[in-house]
Structures are given as C-alpha cells and as structure tokens.
Design a protein around this motif. Structure first.
Motif, short mmCIF file in Angstrom:
data_model
loop_
_atom_site.label_atom_id
_atom_site.label_comp_id
_atom_site.label_asym_id
_atom_site.label_seq_id
_atom_site.Cartn_x
_atom_site.Cartn_y
_atom_site.Cartn_z
N GLU A 201 3.43 0.33 -18.04
CA GLU A 201 2.29 0.15 -17.14
C GLU A 201 1.60 1.48 -16.85
OE1 GLU A 201 0.07 -2.42 -14.32
OE2 GLU A 201 1.14 -2.64 -16.21
N GLU A 202 0.30 1.49 -17.06
CA GLU A 202 -0.50 2.69 -16.75
C GLU A 202 -0.94 2.62 -15.30
OE1 GLU A 202 -1.03 5.29 -18.60
OE2 GLU A 202 -0.01 4.50 -20.38
N ARG A 203 -0.60 3.63 -14.53
CA ARG A 203 -0.87 3.62 -13.09
C ARG A 203 -1.82 4.73 -12.70
NH1 ARG A 203 1.05 -0.54 -9.89
NH2 ARG A 203 1.43 0.94 -8.19
N SER A 204 -2.75 4.42 -11.82
CA SER A 204 -3.59 5.42 -11.17
C SER A 204 -2.98 5.66 -9.79
CB SER A 204 -5.03 4.91 -11.04
OG SER A 204 -5.82 5.84 -10.35
N VAL A 205 -2.51 6.87 -9.57
CA VAL A 205 -1.75 7.16 -8.35
C VAL A 205 -2.65 7.79 -7.29
CG1 VAL A 205 0.18 8.46 -7.37
CG2 VAL A 205 0.38 7.44 -9.66
N ALA A 206 -2.80 7.11 -6.18
CA ALA A 206 -3.58 7.63 -5.05
C ALA A 206 -2.75 7.48 -3.78
CB ALA A 206 -4.89 6.87 -4.90
N LYS A 207 -3.00 8.32 -2.80
CA LYS A 207 -2.23 8.25 -1.56
C LYS A 207 -2.52 6.96 -0.80
CE LYS A 207 -1.79 13.22 -0.71
NZ LYS A 207 -0.37 13.28 -1.09
N ILE A 208 -1.46 6.34 -0.32
CA ILE A 208 -1.57 5.13 0.50
C ILE A 208 -0.93 5.45 1.86
CG2 ILE A 208 -0.98 2.69 0.73
CD1 ILE A 208 -0.56 2.66 -2.33
N ILE A 209 -1.72 5.33 2.91
CA ILE A 209 -1.21 5.63 4.26
C ILE A 209 -1.38 4.37 5.12
CG2 ILE A 209 -1.29 7.18 6.25
CD1 ILE A 209 -2.74 9.20 4.51
N PRO A 210 -0.30 3.61 5.34
CA PRO A 210 -0.40 2.42 6.19
C PRO A 210 -0.72 2.80 7.63
CG PRO A 210 1.62 2.40 4.87
CD PRO A 210 1.05 3.77 4.78
N LYS A 211 -1.29 1.86 8.36
CA LYS A 211 -1.56 2.05 9.78
C LYS A 211 -0.67 1.10 10.56
CE LYS A 211 -5.24 1.96 13.27
NZ LYS A 211 -4.83 3.28 13.80
N LEU A 212 -0.12 1.58 11.65
CA LEU A 212 0.76 0.78 12.49
C LEU A 212 0.05 0.40 13.79
CD1 LEU A 212 4.12 2.78 12.12
CD2 LEU A 212 3.20 0.97 10.67
N ILE A 213 0.12 -0.87 14.13
CA ILE A 213 -0.51 -1.36 15.36
C ILE A 213 0.56 -2.07 16.19
CG2 ILE A 213 -2.28 -2.88 16.33
CD1 ILE A 213 -3.82 -2.54 13.71
N ARG A 214 0.80 -1.57 17.40
CA ARG A 214 1.82 -2.19 18.25
C ARG A 214 1.30 -3.51 18.81
NH1 ARG A 214 6.55 -0.84 20.26
NH2 ARG A 214 6.41 1.27 19.32
N ASP A 215 2.14 -4.54 18.69
CA ASP A 215 1.80 -5.88 19.16
C ASP A 215 3.01 -6.44 19.91
OD1 ASP A 215 0.80 -8.37 19.60
OD2 ASP A 215 0.73 -9.00 17.51
N ASP B 77 6.53 -6.50 21.19
CA ASP B 77 7.75 -5.84 20.75
C ASP B 77 7.80 -5.72 19.23
OD1 ASP B 77 8.06 -8.48 20.14
OD2 ASP B 77 10.09 -8.67 20.94
N LYS B 78 6.67 -5.92 18.57
CA LYS B 78 6.59 -5.81 17.12
C LYS B 78 5.55 -4.76 16.72
CE LYS B 78 9.39 -9.29 16.11
NZ LYS B 78 10.65 -9.12 15.32
N ILE B 79 5.63 -4.34 15.47
CA ILE B 79 4.67 -3.42 14.90
C ILE B 79 4.00 -4.11 13.72
CG2 ILE B 79 4.31 -1.24 13.69
CD1 ILE B 79 4.96 -0.76 16.55
N ARG B 80 2.68 -4.28 13.78
CA ARG B 80 1.96 -4.83 12.64
C ARG B 80 1.60 -3.69 11.69
NH1 ARG B 80 -2.78 -6.87 12.72
NH2 ARG B 80 -3.49 -6.20 14.77
N VAL B 81 1.77 -3.96 10.41
CA VAL B 81 1.51 -2.96 9.38
C VAL B 81 0.22 -3.32 8.64
CG1 VAL B 81 2.40 -1.78 7.36
CG2 VAL B 81 3.99 -2.60 9.13
N VAL B 82 -0.72 -2.42 8.65
CA VAL B 82 -2.00 -2.63 7.95
C VAL B 82 -2.07 -1.63 6.81
CG1 VAL B 82 -4.49 -2.65 8.15
CG2 VAL B 82 -3.09 -3.43 10.07
N ILE B 83 -2.23 -2.15 5.58
CA ILE B 83 -2.30 -1.27 4.41
C ILE B 83 -3.71 -1.28 3.86
CG2 ILE B 83 -1.44 -0.88 2.08
CD1 ILE B 83 1.17 -2.17 2.94
N PRO B 84 -4.34 -0.11 3.79
CA PRO B 84 -5.74 -0.06 3.32
C PRO B 84 -5.87 -0.46 1.84
CG PRO B 84 -4.81 2.16 3.52
CD PRO B 84 -3.81 1.21 4.11
#
Length: 264
Positions: free
Chosen positions: A241-255, A257-264
């Motif tokens: 598999e040929e991959r284009s590697v770029a930085k991925i920085i998820p965002k965390l949102i407190r909800d 007693d849980k943390i929602r994870v948002v991935i751009p």
C-alpha cells in the motif's frame, strides 16, 4: 471507526494545560501475519495505572532515543533520506525513527527486523535475549547491539503508514510515526515486556469488535489503523500500500463523564 467514538473521562485531566505540551517523538510498529482465518495484528495490553494509555491495547512502540540516530548502524533498504521525505523530517531524524522502530519492536515483542546481510533476516532471536534486556535497560544502544552481533538493520522490512499526534488537551503528548511490518519467517512475537499485561495476535475486525463490546480499550489511532489494515486483508496488500503520511491531531471534547474524539 465510529463517528461517535468516546473514551473514559478519567483518561484526560478535567482542566487541560494552559499551553499545549510539546510532543515527544515516538514510533509504533504494526506487526502483521497471515493467520489461518485471515490477516492478524499483534496487540499488547498496557499495564493498568501507567502514566500514558494504561489498560489500552496498543501496537509495539515507544519513544525515540537520542542514540537511535547513530550513523554507524549497518543499514539495508530505503535510505534515511527517503524516509525523511516520507515523514517530512531531516535525514538524521528519519534515521532515528527507523532505528527506534526496529529497537522498540525487538524490546517489546522479541521480533527483530535485522539479518546477517541485506538479503536475509534472523529466524531465531533467542540468542539475543541478553542483548534485548540490555536494550530495555538502556545499557547498550541499537547500534552497539547490531555491531556486536554482525547484523544489518533491514529498513526494507518496514513501510510507513501514518503520523498521529496526541491531542492538544493531553498532559503527555507524542508525535508518533506508524510503521507496518510483516512477522519474519521463523520468528515469534512474545510480548515479554513489563509494560504489558498480556499480548496476542488477533484479526483486526475481532479486535475492533472487542472494543465495541468493552473487552478492549483502543486509542483512536489504533482503532483507525486496525480498520485500515483489516480492509486490505493480507500482509502482501498492506505492505504494498502506497501511503501519503500527514499529521493527524484528534480533538477531545468533554461530554459529562466521557470524552468524545473528533478526528479531522
């Protein structure tokens, strides 16, 4: 990977740092094999109570050591310059990433991506158990181990996969380069590391199902990677598999007693 992925709220402090912590360079290696019932990945369950990702199921990996940039390492495969172009870093840093990937894989799983020459790989790593312990204890460097054992690092047995950065909200942050590698013939992954409570080979879809049903905890990068390699179905397809590697920085949102994870 679900759009509504949530994590226990206890994994992240209630009040994030005023200024994001500078992430530390790290690597992780997705070890793969073709099992009787399909593609399998090697997973370690980190010991509960660890400062980072305690109780989580992860791939072998860890922080980059300053000594991983040693230019004396006997090297076969794509050059550090090529790896630098993939990960967007200079040549010495790229060399350190690849060396760290080989070192951490050996330390945490006993799998050694090296051989007597550029066309072979060791089939039985039991002769290097003492060196493995010395590497874990930082008594020797990877370069010293390979030189003393007359081994060549096989950079061609690794392929780049992704670059995940720990969210800004975390007090411990890592800028982690993900690699994939096939289990070399004759070798076995043992997971004999003090950082893991257990280790196993599992089909990616089964590991994800375990996470959905509460039998495993997976961090977003691990979950996403399992989905990706599982969709390809075989070791050969993953490694090709040929991959284009770029930085991925998820965002965390407190909800609550849980943390929602948002991935751009």
């Amino acid at each position: 990977m679900p759009d509504d992925l949530t994590l226990p709220g206890t994994l992240v402090p209630t009040s994030p740092p005023a200024q994001p912590v500078q992430p530390r360079d790290a690597v992780t290696v997705v070890l793969l094999r073709d099992g009787a019932h399909g593609l399998e990945a090697f997973l370690l369950r980190r010991v509960k109570g660890m400062a980072f990702a305690g109780g989580m199921s992860v791939f072998p990996g860890g922080g980059v050591d300053q000594r991983d940039a040693d230019t004396s390492v006997a090297w076969a495969g794509p050059s550090p310059q090529w790896w630098g172009s993939v990960f967007g870093v200079d040549e010495p840093t790229a060399r350190a990433f690849v060396c760290a990937a080989v070192r951490e894989t050996f330390e945490e799983s006993g799998v050694l991506l090296a051989g007597p020459d550029a066309a072979s790989v060791v089939a039985d790593t039991s002769a290097y158990e003492r060196a493995r312990r010395q590497l874990v204890d930082r008594e020797i460097s990877l370069a010293q181990f390979l030189a003393a054992s007359n081994l060549v690092l096989r950079a061609d047995l690794l392929r780049p996969w992704a670059n995940w950065v720990t969210p800004y909200e975390e007090p411990r942050r890592y800028d982690t380069r993900f690699f994939v590698a096939a289990l070399p013939e004759g070798q076995r992954a043992d997971g004999e590391t003090t950082e893991a409570s257990d280790a196993s080979w599992q089909r990616p879809a089964d590991a994800v199902q375990d996470a959905r049903e509460g039998r495993r905890m997976l961090m977003p990068p691990t979950w996403r990677t399992l989905d990706e390699v599982g969709a390809l179905g075989t070791v050969d397809k993953v490694m090709a598999e040929e991959r284009s590697v770029a930085k991925i920085i998820p965002k965390l949102i407190r909800d609550g007693d849980k943390i929602r994870v948002v991935i751009p």
